[in-house]
Design a protein around this motif. Structure first.
Motif, PDB file in Angstrom:
ATOM      1  N   LYS A 119       0.815  -1.223   0.000  1.00  0.00           N
ATOM      2  CA  LYS A 119       0.000   0.000   0.000  1.00  0.00           C
ATOM      3  C   LYS A 119       0.844   1.267   0.000  1.00  0.00           C
ATOM      4  O   LYS A 119       0.633   2.175  -0.805  1.00  0.00           O
ATOM      5  N   ALA A 120       1.830   1.342   0.914  1.00  0.00           N
ATOM      6  CA  ALA A 120       2.596   2.602   1.067  1.00  0.00           C
ATOM      7  C   ALA A 120       3.344   2.944  -0.219  1.00  0.00           C
ATOM      8  O   ALA A 120       3.306   4.083  -0.698  1.00  0.00           O
ATOM      9  N   ALA A 121       4.021   1.947  -0.790  1.00  0.00           N
ATOM     10  CA  ALA A 121       4.811   2.209  -2.006  1.00  0.00           C
ATOM     11  C   ALA A 121       3.895   2.601  -3.162  1.00  0.00           C
ATOM     12  O   ALA A 121       4.179   3.550  -3.906  1.00  0.00           O
ATOM     13  N   CYS A 123       0.900   3.955  -3.071  1.00  0.00           N
ATOM     14  CA  CYS A 123       0.299   5.283  -2.873  1.00  0.00           C
ATOM     15  C   CYS A 123       1.307   6.388  -3.175  1.00  0.00           C
ATOM     16  O   CYS A 123       0.950   7.417  -3.757  1.00  0.00           O
ATOM     17  N   GLN A 124       2.575   6.186  -2.800  1.00  0.00           N
ATOM     18  CA  GLN A 124       3.581   7.207  -3.102  1.00  0.00           C
ATOM     19  C   GLN A 124       3.839   7.295  -4.606  1.00  0.00           C
ATOM     20  O   GLN A 124       3.947   8.385  -5.153  1.00  0.00           O
ATOM     21  N   THR A 270       5.243  12.822   1.117  1.00  0.00           N
ATOM     22  CA  THR A 270       5.732  11.855   2.095  1.00  0.00           C
ATOM     23  C   THR A 270       4.615  10.843   2.373  1.00  0.00           C
ATOM     24  O   THR A 270       3.436  11.105   2.114  1.00  0.00           O
ATOM     25  N   GLU A 271       4.994   9.715   2.950  1.00  0.00           N
ATOM     26  CA  GLU A 271       3.996   8.703   3.300  1.00  0.00           C
ATOM     27  C   GLU A 271       3.000   9.257   4.308  1.00  0.00           C
ATOM     28  O   GLU A 271       1.794   9.031   4.220  1.00  0.00           O
ATOM     29  N   SER A 272       3.505  10.049   5.272  1.00  0.00           N
ATOM     30  CA  SER A 272       2.639  10.648   6.298  1.00  0.00           C
ATOM     31  C   SER A 272       1.607  11.569   5.663  1.00  0.00           C
ATOM     32  O   SER A 272       0.429  11.558   6.027  1.00  0.00           O
ATOM     33  N   LEU A 274       0.376  11.440   2.625  1.00  0.00           N
ATOM     34  CA  LEU A 274      -0.599  10.636   1.892  1.00  0.00           C
ATOM     35  C   LEU A 274      -1.711  10.133   2.796  1.00  0.00           C
ATOM     36  O   LEU A 274      -2.880  10.132   2.429  1.00  0.00           O
ATOM     37  N   TYR A 275      -1.332   9.734   4.019  1.00  0.00           N
ATOM     38  CA  TYR A 275      -2.340   9.186   4.929  1.00  0.00           C
ATOM     39  C   TYR A 275      -3.193  10.283   5.550  1.00  0.00           C
ATOM     40  O   TYR A 275      -4.165  10.000   6.231  1.00  0.00           O
TER      41      TYR A 275
END
Length: 442
Positions: A119-121, A123-124, A270-272, A274-275
């Motif tokens: 998910k994280a990769a 979404c970035q 950043t990942e942060s 995105l969330y």
């Protein structure tokens, strides 16, 4: 008497479907709107009534063509994002236009992310927060695996603004502003469709991408008029400001969603971020633009309905309220949060979360409404700050529905003292932007 030459625009929001005529100076000279009841999809979830919408648009346009006062010289469209229309080879819809709030099967979502690097990769790479159906590209994956009997009929997938253009031109195209709005389709590192789109055979269903200011022609029976390819509404709303303003600014475009847009912020996500529902859009030329989103229009609607029911008040009561400094000071000094949000997640922004609102704890409606807007604007300010990080600006334009809410605006001013908060001169910014797009060379 000669007719006034005009540009016609259909501005199709989730709630209101509007039709505008703009004169040669892009001043609004006519408007009308309708609301069309949602219809249940095959799972009994509300869906966009695409065929009644098409009928209303064609009837409205044909009436306008008969006008003795106006002569339509150009036509364009703006439409809400996260909406795909799947068609057969003739451009006829073969599925409902699924609502972006429709639940996405959890096991299918997990499978999708596991196939695409996690998910994280993912979404970035795609600058798309994990939003399930709101990542409209994933609707196509959902269709392929959860609704194969529908998917096998699909020959073309068009974002809503481009489907609106298809109705009038018969031509199928894609545009950057729709592709780039949290769809999960676009790899912002490669500046091309993501590998999954190619691997799943989806790219073959997506029409060719044209620049946002491209002109087609309406069908001969609709006048053969120069016609745009449509624009994602939030991207359209930005255009009048980019044309008018010489200095950097940010825009808070409000309606069902509040979209904070900083066209001068080129920093990567950043990942942060995105969330916290921060992402990148693509401009009409395919350049990244940093934005953040909040579902404040819907939040405001349900909270106000609850308050009206509790105090037995008529619709529109909140619109009569003026800003009261003493009341603001009173509610802002209360250390405990008191509103249980239905859609917004205060904890994502480091703010206290409350499970539900106790309306009995308020002395009267005005105090409750002020408390709600105080807590709402705390979250809104945190969302705005996400797009200012690394590229600060000192002016914020506010357009759309909340630009008329004096309490909302005044609370923003209190909480962003370093910024000039400017209610917009472009209340129909999405439609105006669409009109500008088809008049860039004239």
């Amino acid at each position: 008497m000669p007719k006034t030459p005009v540009t016609a625009v259909f501005d199709i929001g989730k709630t209101n479907k509007k039709f505008f005529l703009f004169d040669e100076n892009l001043k609004e000279v006519h408007s009308t709107y309708t609301r069309i009841q949602a219809i249940p999809d095959e799972d009994d979830f509300p869906s966009e009534p695409i065929l009644p919408l098409r009928e209303w648009m064609l009837n409205t346009f044909c009436e306008a063509l008969k006008s003795q006062e106006f002569e339509i010289k150009k036509l364009n469209f703006s439409g809400h994002g996260a909406s795909f229309v799947q068609t057969d080879e003739n451009g006829e819809p073969v599925t409902p236009l699924y609502d972006y709030l429709k639940p996405f099967p959890e096991d299918l979502l997990k499978r999708f992310y596991s196939e695409n690097g996690g998910k994280a990769a993912f979404c970035q790479q795609t600058s798309s927060p994990p939003l399930a159906m709101l990542n409209s590209g994933l609707q196509l994956y959902f269709l392929k695996y959860a609704k194969p009997e529908y998917f096998k009929k699909v020959r073309h997938c068009l974002h809503l603004p481009q489907y609106l253009s298809l109705i009038f031109t018969g031509e199928m195209v894609s545009d950057y502003t729709s592709i780039g709005c949290h769809t999960g389709l676009w790899d912002f590192g490669k500046m091309d469709y993501h590998d999954w789109v190619k691997r799943e055979g989806i790219e073959a269903l997506l029409p060719p991408i044209l620049p946002g200011n491209s002109l087609l022609k309406t069908k001969p029976e609709l006048g053969g008029i120069p016609c745009g390819i449509g624009v994602h509404d939030s991207s359209g709303a930005l255009l009048p400001y980019l044309k008018q303003e010489k200095e950097p600014f940010a825009l808070l475009s409000t309606g069902t969603w509040a979209i904070s847009i900083n066209p001068f912020n080129k920093t990567s996500l950043t990942e942060s971020e995105l969330y916290k529902d921060c992402l990148q859009f693509l401009s009409i030329t395919g350049q990244p633009i940093k934005i953040s989103r909040l579902f404040i229009g819907e939040e405001h609607k349900v909270q106000v309905e609850e308050m009206y029911a509790h105090w037995t008040l008529p619709l529109g009561t909140y619109k009569k309220l003026k800003f009261d400094e003493a009341l603001y000071q009173k509610v802002s000094k209360n250390p405990k949060k008191r509103i249980g949000f239905k859609y917004l997640k205060p904890a994502d922004y480091g703010l206290e979360k409350v499970d539900s609102s106790d309306w009995n704890s308020f002395s009267e409606f005005t105090e409750a409404y002020y408390t709600f807007l105080h807590e709402l604007t705390d979250i809104q300010v945190a969302s705005i700050q996400l797009v200012l990080e690394g590229a600060p600006v000192n002016r914020l334009f506010v357009d759309g529905g909340f630009n008329a809410n004096v309490i909302f605006l005044e609370m923003l001013r209190k909480k962003l003292p370093e910024m000039e908060i400017i209610p917009s001169d472009f209340p129909n910014g999405s439609a105006l932007g669409a009109a500008m797009l088809v008049n860039l060379d004239s």
